[in-house]
Design a protein around this motif. Sequence first.
Motif, PDB file in Angstrom:
ATOM      1  N   GLU A   1       0.834  -1.207   0.000  1.00  0.00           N
ATOM      2  CA  GLU A   1       0.000   0.000   0.000  1.00  0.00           C
ATOM      3  C   GLU A   1       0.867   1.255   0.000  1.00  0.00           C
ATOM      4  N   HIS A   2       1.975   1.205   0.711  1.00  0.00           N
ATOM      5  CA  HIS A   2       2.911   2.333   0.763  1.00  0.00           C
ATOM      6  C   HIS A   2       3.424   2.651  -0.646  1.00  0.00           C
ATOM      7  N   VAL A   3       3.918   1.627  -1.359  1.00  0.00           N
ATOM      8  CA  VAL A   3       4.447   1.829  -2.704  1.00  0.00           C
ATOM      9  C   VAL A   3       3.327   2.240  -3.662  1.00  0.00           C
ATOM     10  N   GLN A   4       2.182   1.590  -3.579  1.00  0.00           N
ATOM     11  CA  GLN A   4       1.069   1.925  -4.470  1.00  0.00           C
ATOM     12  C   GLN A   4       0.620   3.365  -4.275  1.00  0.00           C
ATOM     13  N   GLY A   5       0.605   3.826  -3.031  1.00  0.00           N
ATOM     14  CA  GLY A   5       0.215   5.214  -2.764  1.00  0.00           C
ATOM     15  C   GLY A   5       1.146   6.206  -3.433  1.00  0.00           C
ATOM     16  N   TRP A   6       2.448   5.941  -3.364  1.00  0.00           N
ATOM     17  CA  TRP A   6       3.403   6.822  -4.021  1.00  0.00           C
ATOM     18  C   TRP A   6       3.291   6.720  -5.539  1.00  0.00           C
ATOM     19  N   MET A   7       3.070   5.533  -6.041  1.00  0.00           N
ATOM     20  CA  MET A   7       3.015   5.345  -7.491  1.00  0.00           C
ATOM     21  C   MET A   7       1.783   5.992  -8.120  1.00  0.00           C
ATOM     22  N   GLU A   8       0.768   6.229  -7.332  1.00  0.00           N
ATOM     23  CA  GLU A   8      -0.392   6.957  -7.839  1.00  0.00           C
ATOM     24  C   GLU A   8      -0.012   8.384  -8.220  1.00  0.00           C
ATOM     25  N   MET A   9       1.087   8.871  -7.699  1.00  0.00           N
ATOM     26  CA  MET A   9       1.541  10.238  -7.968  1.00  0.00           C
ATOM     27  C   MET A   9       2.547  10.314  -9.108  1.00  0.00           C
ATOM     28  N   LYS A  10       2.906   9.191  -9.710  1.00  0.00           N
ATOM     29  CA  LYS A  10       4.038   9.154 -10.640  1.00  0.00           C
ATOM     30  C   LYS A  10       3.908  10.065 -11.854  1.00  0.00           C
ATOM     31  N   ASP A  11       2.721  10.415 -12.258  1.00  0.00           N
ATOM     32  CA  ASP A  11       2.554  11.273 -13.432  1.00  0.00           C
ATOM     33  C   ASP A  11       2.428  12.757 -13.082  1.00  0.00           C
TER      34      ASP A  11
ATOM     35  N   PHE B   1       6.604  15.237  -8.892  1.00  0.00           N
ATOM     36  CA  PHE B   1       6.963  13.946  -8.303  1.00  0.00           C
ATOM     37  C   PHE B   1       8.063  13.296  -9.122  1.00  0.00           C
ATOM     38  N   PHE B   2       9.162  12.940  -8.458  1.00  0.00           N
ATOM     39  CA  PHE B   2      10.283  12.272  -9.117  1.00  0.00           C
ATOM     40  C   PHE B   2      10.466  10.916  -8.460  1.00  0.00           C
ATOM     41  N   PHE B   3      10.541   9.878  -9.252  1.00  0.00           N
ATOM     42  CA  PHE B   3      10.694   8.522  -8.728  1.00  0.00           C
ATOM     43  C   PHE B   3      11.964   7.904  -9.281  1.00  0.00           C
TER      44      PHE B   3
ATOM     45  N   GLY C   1      -1.954  -4.396 -11.740  1.00  0.00           N
ATOM     46  CA  GLY C   1      -2.692  -3.176 -12.024  1.00  0.00           C
ATOM     47  C   GLY C   1      -1.923  -1.904 -11.710  1.00  0.00           C
ATOM     48  N   LEU C   2      -0.702  -2.017 -11.226  1.00  0.00           N
ATOM     49  CA  LEU C   2       0.081  -0.823 -10.891  1.00  0.00           C
ATOM     50  C   LEU C   2       0.525  -0.098 -12.153  1.00  0.00           C
ATOM     51  N   ASN C   3       0.646  -0.834 -13.247  1.00  0.00           N
ATOM     52  CA  ASN C   3       1.018  -0.250 -14.533  1.00  0.00           C
ATOM     53  C   ASN C   3       2.381   0.438 -14.461  1.00  0.00           C
ATOM     54  N   MET C   4       3.305  -0.255 -13.817  1.00  0.00           N
ATOM     55  CA  MET C   4       4.655   0.271 -13.710  1.00  0.00           C
ATOM     56  C   MET C   4       5.595  -0.907 -13.515  1.00  0.00           C
TER      57      MET C   4
END
Length: 175
Positions: A53-63, A67-69, A165-168
């Motif tokens: 959930e921690h990673v998914q929450g951050w990845m929702e911001m990737k676009d 936000f830099f990943f 479903g993370l699409n990353m």
Amino acid sequence: MPVHYVMYKGIKFPPAYNSEHSLSFAHNEFLVRDDDVFNVTYPKSVPHGSWFEHVQGWMEMKDQDNFFFITYEELKQDLQGSMRRICQFLGQDLDDDAVSSVVRNASFSAMRENPMCSSVLLPADIMDQTKGQFLRKGICGDWKNHFTVAQSETFDRIYQERMQGLNMAFPWDRH
């Protein structure tokens, strides 16, 4: 200043992250199977939730533009190129000497030797240096030296279920 440990069932715990309530919860309600040695699969593997959930929450911001990943694996593979990408994201145009200085000081070995990075200045109740180091080996994929084949297969299955479903794609997803 003396450290006041939290006592639970006759065992002393450092107070920084422990309370009698949290230890009681971990002891009585936290479900751990005998073969679970990788905490990332637990429902509360990071404070306030699961690692997934921690990673998914951050990845929702990737676009988002602000936000830099970047992964540790990418930094290890090409620290200088990664530094240039970070500079570009921040709108900073550093010359070659400045980038080289950042790379030199951001290397794992340099950070491990720097007391400001290695947590050696933290009080013992937060980080007991006699029990291990905050910065361990600085290598990617060391989990392979610790997981059994069965644990690795179990983690892979749980990872695929939870991250679908993370699409990353992460570096460790690319085989």
